[in-house]
Every structure is written in C-alpha cells, then in structure tokens.
Design a protein around this motif. Structure first.
Motif, PDB file in Angstrom:
ATOM      1  N   ALA A 217       0.829  -1.209   0.000  1.00 30.92           N
ATOM      2  CA  ALA A 217       0.000   0.000   0.000  1.00 30.92           C
ATOM      3  C   ALA A 217       0.858   1.252   0.000  1.00 30.92           C
ATOM      4  O   ALA A 217       0.554   2.230  -0.700  1.00 30.92           O
ATOM      5  CB  ALA A 217      -0.938  -0.014   1.208  1.00 30.92           C
ATOM      6  N   LEU A 218       1.936   1.254   0.767  1.00 27.54           N
ATOM      7  CA  LEU A 218       2.844   2.400   0.774  1.00 27.54           C
ATOM      8  C   LEU A 218       3.432   2.629  -0.612  1.00 27.54           C
ATOM      9  O   LEU A 218       3.502   3.772  -1.089  1.00 27.54           O
ATOM     10  CB  LEU A 218       3.963   2.173   1.791  1.00 27.54           C
ATOM     11  N   GLU A 219       3.839   1.547  -1.288  1.00 31.98           N
ATOM     12  CA  GLU A 219       4.430   1.720  -2.622  1.00 31.98           C
ATOM     13  C   GLU A 219       3.399   2.242  -3.614  1.00 31.98           C
ATOM     14  O   GLU A 219       3.715   3.068  -4.476  1.00 31.98           O
ATOM     15  CB  GLU A 219       5.040   0.400  -3.112  1.00 31.98           C
ATOM     16  N   VAL A 220       2.131   1.800  -3.487  1.00 31.29           N
ATOM     17  CA  VAL A 220       1.069   2.345  -4.340  1.00 31.29           C
ATOM     18  C   VAL A 220       0.911   3.844  -4.088  1.00 31.29           C
ATOM     19  O   VAL A 220       0.784   4.639  -5.020  1.00 31.29           O
ATOM     20  CB  VAL A 220      -0.263   1.615  -4.093  1.00 31.29           C
ATOM     21  N   ARG A 221       0.910   4.232  -2.799  1.00 35.35           N
ATOM     22  CA  ARG A 221       0.758   5.652  -2.477  1.00 35.35           C
ATOM     23  C   ARG A 221       1.893   6.479  -3.068  1.00 35.35           C
ATOM     24  O   ARG A 221       1.676   7.603  -3.553  1.00 35.35           O
ATOM     25  CB  ARG A 221       0.719   5.831  -0.959  1.00 35.35           C
ATOM     26  N   LEU A 222       3.114   5.949  -3.069  1.00 34.22           N
ATOM     27  CA  LEU A 222       4.246   6.654  -3.648  1.00 34.22           C
ATOM     28  C   LEU A 222       4.084   6.801  -5.161  1.00 34.22           C
ATOM     29  O   LEU A 222       4.449   7.833  -5.736  1.00 34.22           O
ATOM     30  CB  LEU A 222       5.552   5.934  -3.306  1.00 34.22           C
ATOM     31  N   VAL A 223       3.536   5.779  -5.815  1.00 34.57           N
ATOM     32  CA  VAL A 223       3.239   5.881  -7.247  1.00 34.57           C
ATOM     33  C   VAL A 223       2.228   6.998  -7.495  1.00 34.57           C
ATOM     34  O   VAL A 223       2.391   7.834  -8.396  1.00 34.57           O
ATOM     35  CB  VAL A 223       2.709   4.537  -7.798  1.00 34.57           C
ATOM     36  N   VAL A 224       1.168   7.025  -6.681  1.00 39.86           N
ATOM     37  CA  VAL A 224       0.135   8.053  -6.830  1.00 39.86           C
ATOM     38  C   VAL A 224       0.736   9.443  -6.649  1.00 39.86           C
ATOM     39  O   VAL A 224       0.446  10.375  -7.425  1.00 39.86           O
ATOM     40  CB  VAL A 224      -1.009   7.813  -5.825  1.00 39.86           C
TER      41      VAL A 224
END
Length: 348
Positions: A217-224
C-alpha cells in the motif's frame, strides 16, 4: 513497454457487448480467482469461460483491470503465456483491446501465478511494473520458527498504465492486488502445508502478512504521489483487490486523508472510493461467513471524480467464500464480484 502486447482494432464481430460512445468511459475491475490454474479441482477452463465471459460482457468496460490471471507453460525454453486469458476473451471486444500485464524479472514472460492485467480500448502510451522500486524490502528476524533473518518481499507487483484518448486527455490506471490477511510463511513454522506448529508461529505469520499488505500500500501511495507531482490535476484510478475495507489501513494508506495528515492543503491528493455513492445494501464485493465486505475498490482522484456518474457492483450471484460446500470448492465462479464505474467525459 514490458508485457504491453497492444492489440488495437475493431470490436470482435458478433459480440454482445455494447460499443463505447465518444463521451462515455467505463472502468472495471474483477478478480478472476486463479484463472488458468490447472491444479484447481473440478472446474475445467471451458466451464470457467462459460461462467465468467458473460460477467465480462455485462461490464461493457472500456478499461478492464483483472487480478489472479495465471500463465501457462509454452514450448521448452519459451516464456509462459496467458492462454487461459486469451480463451476467456475470445469473441469479445476485449480480445482487441491494448494489453499490459505483469512479468517475471527472471525470464521476461508473465509470472507463473496471479498476474494483474490491464485491458484498454484507449491506447496505452506508457506502462510499468512496480515491485520494490520505491520501497525496499524490510529485514526482519523471526521470533518463532528457526529465528532466521530475511527480507519481507511483496507477493505481487503494482501495474501502472497511462492511457490517452484521441481528444488528448490522459488517464492513469493503477491495478493492484494486495496481500490477503492470511498468515505468511515462517521458516520452520508449519508441521504441514496447512498446520502450524504453534499459535505463536501463526500469529507471527499473520503479522508478516499485515506488513506485506502495508508495504504494498505504501508503494502504491508513492506511485500516486509521483503522478500528482507530475500533474496536480492528474486523472487517476487505483483499482483492484485490496483485501481490505475502505476504513482499514491498506486502503487508508493508498487513498490518503488530509485529516490524518493534519494538513487540509493535501485534500487535492486524496483518492475517493467510488463505492461511497452506493447504498449500504449494495456495498459489498465478497461474502465471508455471511458477512458482506467491500474488499475490491475503485479509488478516484478529484479531477476524475468530476466525470463520475455512478458505479455498479455485480454481486447478485455471489457465493460465500467461507462456507461453500466442499463439493463446490472447484466451482467455476469467482468469489469476488466485478465492479464498474461510469464516467461522462467533459471537455477541458
């Protein structure tokens, strides 16, 4: 574009799906549950296709995000292929869509199990797989089992595609499948494939599963946030199987909350769960021991929310994943409901 496999062209002849209109955009997500896994008992691929294909056609999607697409082994020396997916899409408009899929970094072809796939009527102008590119695997020393120290790696990559319409606007689609809340492997922790030696060992495995989901989830947030850094008005949808309700940590991490951050100026970087527009009685994508849960989501940026018209969850025929009789373990159905959101494209 790794795994892109663009396939532009007209919709397949004789398809039952509705042709897209110039001002309408439908974005869908569906966990197919082990499509193409030959180890699954009872249900044949033909039976699965017969049941799943009408569900895909009903979505009438212009952008379709899929999870749990397994790959099949080709000839000796050749990478695995998504033959089961091709069989499912045959004779539908989706067979002619542009395609992006996750891939194995070791051999370049699709991953053996649980690929995520993006199918799009709109051209894919950029695509990438993200797996520990922005968040390095944390090291952890086990408290149980053999006490080994190992890196905690995510189970699946994130898939990001940038789509572009003829009118010039772009859409960023992020397809995710987060770790389920099931105890992760601990070296020496199990007596057999399904039996833990100690309750402490199971508890530590359950803890590690939560770490994996939180890290994804953290990596997804960084992509966003990368997308918002490039364009504060970016039209973004993050969709897929989150294995969590909207109030649980993984989804909260991805969508963001200006109140949690204590900064009202970050409101423009939050993502809005599309299912909030649904009545509570329709807001579930999985049944577990009779309990309806919304584990699949479409999270929308504020700019994309301006085009949002409504959402459907096709859960009328959904079975209970926890109490399905043993004779139906190999059912051709998925225990996830498909989701689709409709948008009306407005001129900038």
């Amino acid at each position: 574009m790794r795994g892109g496999g663009a396939a532009p062209g007209p919709a397949a002849a004789g398809s039952e799906a509705e042709s897209p209109t110039a001002d309408r955009l439908r974005i869908a997500t569906f966990n197919l549950e082990n499509l193409g896994d030959s180890a699954q008992p009872h249900a044949t691929l033909a039976e699965r296709v017969r049941l799943l294909r009408p569900q895909l056609l009903r979505l009438r999607a212009d952008v379709l995000c899929l999870q749990e697409v397994d790959a099949q082994r080709g000839s000796d020396g050749e990478p695995r292929r998504l033959d089961a997916l091709d069989a499912l899409l045959a004779g539908t408009p989706y067979a002619a869509f542009h395609r992006l899929t996750t891939f194995s970094r070791s051999h370049g072809g699709p991953r053996d199990k649980h690929n995520v796939v993006i199918l799009s009527r709109l051209p894919i102008v950029n695509g990438r797989q993200v797996l520990h590119d922005l968040v390095q695997p944390p090291l952890y020393k086990a408290a149980t089992g053999d006490g080994a120290t190992a890196a905690i790696t995510w189970d699946r990559p994130i898939l990001h595609a940038t789509l572009q319409a003829e009118a010039g606007w772009t859409l960023d689609v992020v397809n995710v499948h987060l770790r389920a809340p099931r105890a992760a492997f601990i070296e020496g922790g199990k007596a057999s494939a399904s039996v833990w030696r100690t309750m402490s060992g199971w508890a530590e495995g359950f803890f590690l599963a939560a770490v994996k989901a939180a890290g994804q989830a953290l990596e997804v947030r960084l992509v966003v946030d990368q997308l918002f850094d490039a364009d504060p008005e970016a039209r973004i949808v993050v969709c897929g199987d989150f294995n969590a309700d909207s109030h649980e940590a993984p989804v909260r991490t991805i969508r963001g909350d200006e109140e949690d951050a204590g900064n009202a100026h970050l409101a423009f970087r939050t993502l809005v769960p599309a299912e909030r527009s649904l009545a509570d009685s329709r807001r579930f994508s999985v049944l577990h021991h009779g309990r309806p849960r919304m584990l699949d989501h479409l999270l929308l940026s504020r700019a994309l929310l301006a085009w949002y018209c409504g959402m459907e969850v096709h859960n009328e025929a959904l079975g209970d994943e926890a109490v399905t009789p043993q004779a139906l373990v190999g059912t051709p159905a998925s225990f996830h409901a498909p989701l689709v959101a409709e948008f009306r494209v407005a001129a900038d």
